[in-house]
Design an enzyme around this catalytic site. Structure first.
Site, PDB file in Angstrom:
ATOM      1  N   ASP A 139      35.718 -13.023  44.250  1.00  0.00           N
ATOM      2  CA  ASP A 139      34.495 -13.566  43.679  1.00  0.00           C
ATOM      3  C   ASP A 139      33.409 -12.498  43.637  1.00  0.00           C
ATOM      4  OD1 ASP A 139      32.404 -15.184  42.909  1.00  0.00           O
ATOM      5  OD2 ASP A 139      33.053 -16.832  44.169  1.00  0.00           O
ATOM      6  N   ASP A 140      32.881 -12.238  42.452  1.00  0.00           N
ATOM      7  CA  ASP A 140      31.779 -11.277  42.300  1.00  0.00           C
ATOM      8  C   ASP A 140      32.211  -9.828  42.351  1.00  0.00           C
ATOM      9  OD1 ASP A 140      29.891 -13.107  41.896  1.00  0.00           O
ATOM     10  OD2 ASP A 140      28.692 -12.677  43.658  1.00  0.00           O
ATOM     11  N   CYS A 183      29.739 -18.890  38.104  1.00  0.00           N
ATOM     12  CA  CYS A 183      30.889 -19.233  38.927  1.00  0.00           C
ATOM     13  C   CYS A 183      31.659 -20.476  38.471  1.00  0.00           C
ATOM     14  CB  CYS A 183      30.421 -19.443  40.348  1.00  0.00           C
ATOM     15  SG  CYS A 183      31.737 -19.298  41.527  1.00  0.00           S
TER      16      CYS A 183
END
Ligand SMILES: *[C@@H]1O[C@H](CO)[C@@H](O)[C@H](O)[C@H]1NC(C)=O
Ligand SMILES: *[C@@H]1O[C@H](CO)[C@@H](O)[C@H](O)[C@H]1NC(C)=O
Ligand SMILES: *[C@@H]1O[C@H](CO)[C@@H](O)[C@H](O)[C@H]1NC(C)=O
Ligand SMILES: *[C@@H]1O[C@H](CO)[C@@H](O)[C@H](O)[C@H]1NC(C)=O
Ligand SMILES: *[C@@H]1O[C@H](CO)[C@@H](O)[C@H](O)[C@H]1NC(C)=O
Ligand SMILES: *[C@@H]1O[C@H](CO)[C@@H](O)[C@H](O)[C@H]1NC(C)=O
Ligand SMILES: *[C@@H]1O[C@H](CO)[C@@H](O)[C@H](O)[C@H]1NC(C)=O
Ligand SMILES: *[C@@H]1O[C@H](CO)[C@@H](O)[C@H](O)[C@H]1NC(C)=O
Ligand SMILES: *[C@@H]1O[C@H](CO)[C@@H](O)[C@H](O)[C@H]1NC(C)=O
Length: 506
Positions: free
Chosen positions: A51-52, A87
């Site tokens: 994530d990210d 997200c």
């Protein structure tokens, strides 16, 4: 971690609340054989979704093990994109293989369909694990699912999405300690012992137990979705001291004035104040620590393979943080894959999107893709041309619905309502009218981006990515009007496309 840094993360956590960012790093590992003939057991698949994780701002630099074990042993996609940089909409696109306008998850809130009851009754029942399960795959999920997963108003932890045999999903948004998991529909609370609770390690350990216990006559699908390197950036203890003096890179569009850009990019203070610079440098440092924790996971696993996705912008166009923009640093993601039929050391230029993952998994599992309601396409052909003939998609869509707060932020009295993520120094990274759609033309000859905003100026931005890779100059007033008109027509088609019409825009 120093007091200052810890404080920064806490501020960030408080201010951002449940909202989070888009996806990042995916790794897929295929073992055995792709099902291209009847009677052959299809490949096992491991998807690591981090994530990210960014690619443009050097996010892959510390990922040495991942690059070696997956990239060098297989394919690195150098033109991988997410179709939306936030997200929950992006994760929903991965699960469904659809653009946001076809799954209707608009933002990270229940009211924007993030893991809402409507999503559970509708789109979620058609997500790729459902098809894999019908193909007799044994499926395992571990980690962060959708930001609102486990909300009391939407089924609580009792809700286990269809298609998963083993379910270990984090309630809510990213945490590393002190979290609740839904373990096959039962709440399991965790504290803050590194040995017992550290989430990145815990989901890996559980996936290994799943492999030990499963019945070997079926293929398996494992999805590991650690929150790393997303905030709150709690690195494992052994990596706390790494990258103590790292600064965010000062190149490209760093602290450049957002000239001729939409209004949100005209409001940051330029040059950036020292307080913002300190904030973003500390932030970069903690993110790097998380990435290292991620390696460790790869190194210890006897399953390590991957695909990747994500975006962040520390300082680009003087925005201190976050990833809600149409620019490369927010939509371009890493994607690495290894497996049978995939030759080592391939750098693949064909564009691939996060909506292509579902089709690719279903293709590998032997599902007839014309029977599935997806907007993406399989990229198996790009990685393994001996198995599939490739099809080229020269145009794709990126679409985003801005998040805002309906009321004024009391800590930023000069700002009106409608904006969000206004920190540090009351610079806002998002707003309701930061709503846009872009068409990207990437056909091997031209690399153009054309975007329209749903704001009071109907703002348009266009970039020639070949001559201006950092998107410093909006060429909308310079470019031949017939090119603008063509791009506008394609954008209109893409914004309402579905299935085949998303793949075959001329
Ligand atoms: C949420 O999804 C449902 C269908 O799944 C749709 O009818 C509704 O309009 C969506 N809500 C938003 C805000 O897009
Ligand atoms: C976890 O919760 C405990 C008890 O509330 C607290 O003391 C501790 O600091 C928390 N740990 C983390 C990493 O947030
Ligand atoms: C994961 O497994 C390793 C090896 O058995 C163990 O040392 C570690 O404490 C485990 N971590 C978690 C969070 O379960
Ligand atoms: C900002 O930081 C730079 C470099 O550390 C320093 O030279 C400058 O004086 C600082 N400016 C302010 C206004 O504090
Ligand atoms: C896939 O499904 C389509 C639509 O139902 C059908 O026309 C086609 O024959 C199928 N292909 C194969 C290989 O079964
Ligand atoms: C690719 O297409 C050609 C011509 O249509 C066909 O002969 C060949 O079998 C195809 N190869 C694969 C791997 O599908
Ligand atoms: C999320 O989307 C819903 C539906 O459009 C909207 O009502 C809500 O304000 C949005 N949330 C944020 C934080 O923008
Ligand atoms: C966008 O919304 C903000 C907050 O409501 C407002 O201040 C700004 O003028 C709007 N800009 C445009 C171009 O619509
Ligand atoms: C984009 O830049 C390239 C390289 O300078 C140039 O060849 C091409 O014509 C440009 N395209 C447009 C639409 O301006």
């Amino acid at each position: 971690m120093s007091g200052g840094r810890g404080g920064g993360a806490a501020v960030h956590r408080r201010r951002r609340g449940g909202s989070a960012v888009a996806l990042t790093l995916l790794t897929a590992w295929l073992t055995c054989c792709v099902r291209y003939a009847e009677g052959v057991k299809p490949s096992n698949i491991v998807l690591v979704l981090v994530d990210d994780q960014d690619v443009v701002l050097g996010g892959m630099t510390p990922m040495k093990k991942t690059k070696e074990l997956i990239g060098e042993a297989g394919a690195t996609f150098v033109n991988a994109f997410t179709v939306t940089p936030l997200c929950c909409p992006s994760r929903s696109s991965i699960l469904l293989g659809r653009y946001p306008h076809n799954h209707e998850v608009r933002n990270n809130s229940l009211s924007g369909n993030c893991s809402s009851t409507q999503w559970q009754k509708g789109p979620e029942a058609e997500a790729f694990p459902v098809y894999l399960s019908k193909q007799k795959y044994q499926t395992f999920f571990g980690g962060k699912y959708l930001n609102q997963y486990g909300a009391k108003a939407a089924g609580d932890v009792d809700h286990v999405p269809p298609g998963w045999d083993q379910w270990n999903a984090l309630v809510g948004n990213s945490q590393y300690y002190n979290y609740t998991l839904s373990v096959n529909g039962k709440a399991e609370k965790h504290g803050d012992s590194y040995e017992k609770d550290y989430l990145t390690d815990l989901i890996l350990n559980r996936s290994l137990s799943f492999l030990d216990d499963r019945s070997p006559q079926h293929p398996f699908f494992i999805m590991l979705a650690p929150p790393a390197p997303h905030s709150p950036w709690t690195a494992a203890p052994q990596y706390q001291k790494e990258f103590n003096n790292v600064q965010a890179p000062r190149d490209g569009s760093f602290d450049k004035l957002g000239k001729d850009k939409h209004w949100l990019l005209r409001q940051p203070v330029n040059p950036m104040p020292n307080s913002s610079l300190t904030f973003l440098d500390n932030w970069d440092e903690v993110v790097l620590k998380k990435k290292i924790s991620k390696h460790k996971m790869n190194k210890n696993a006897d399953v390590q393979r991957s695909l990747f996705f994500c975006p962040i912008c520390p300082g680009q166009f003087s925005l201190p943080i976050d990833k809600r923009q149409l620019y490369e640093f927010d939509i371009r993601t890493p994607l690495l894959v290894r497996g049978p039929g995939i030759k080592p050391n391939q750098m693949i230029k064909a564009p691939v999107l996060n909506i292509d993952l579902a089709s690719t998994f279903l293709d590998i599992s032997g599902v007839n893709l014309s029977t599935v309601n997806v907007d993406g396409q399989s990229f198996l052909a790009q990685m393994a041309p001996s198995l599939r003939n490739s099809t080229v998609r020269p145009f794709f869509l990126v679409e985003y619905t801005g998040e805002g707060n309906p009321t004024k932020d009391p800590t930023c009295p000069k700002l009106g309502p409608g904006v969000s993520q206004c920190f540090p120094d009351c610079v806002c990274e998002d707003a309701f009218n930061n709503t846009y759609a872009c068409v990207r033309m990437l056909d091997g000859k031209q690399d153009l981006q054309y975007c329209e905003f749903a704001d009071s100026e109907s703002f348009v931005e266009m970039y020639n990515m070949t001559s201006d890779p950092h998107q410093l100059e909006n060429i909308v007033k310079k470019v031949d009007p017939s090119i603008l008109q063509d791009m506008n027509q394609r954008l209109i088609k893409l914004q309402s496309c579905m299935g085949d019409s998303c793949r075959n825009i001329k």
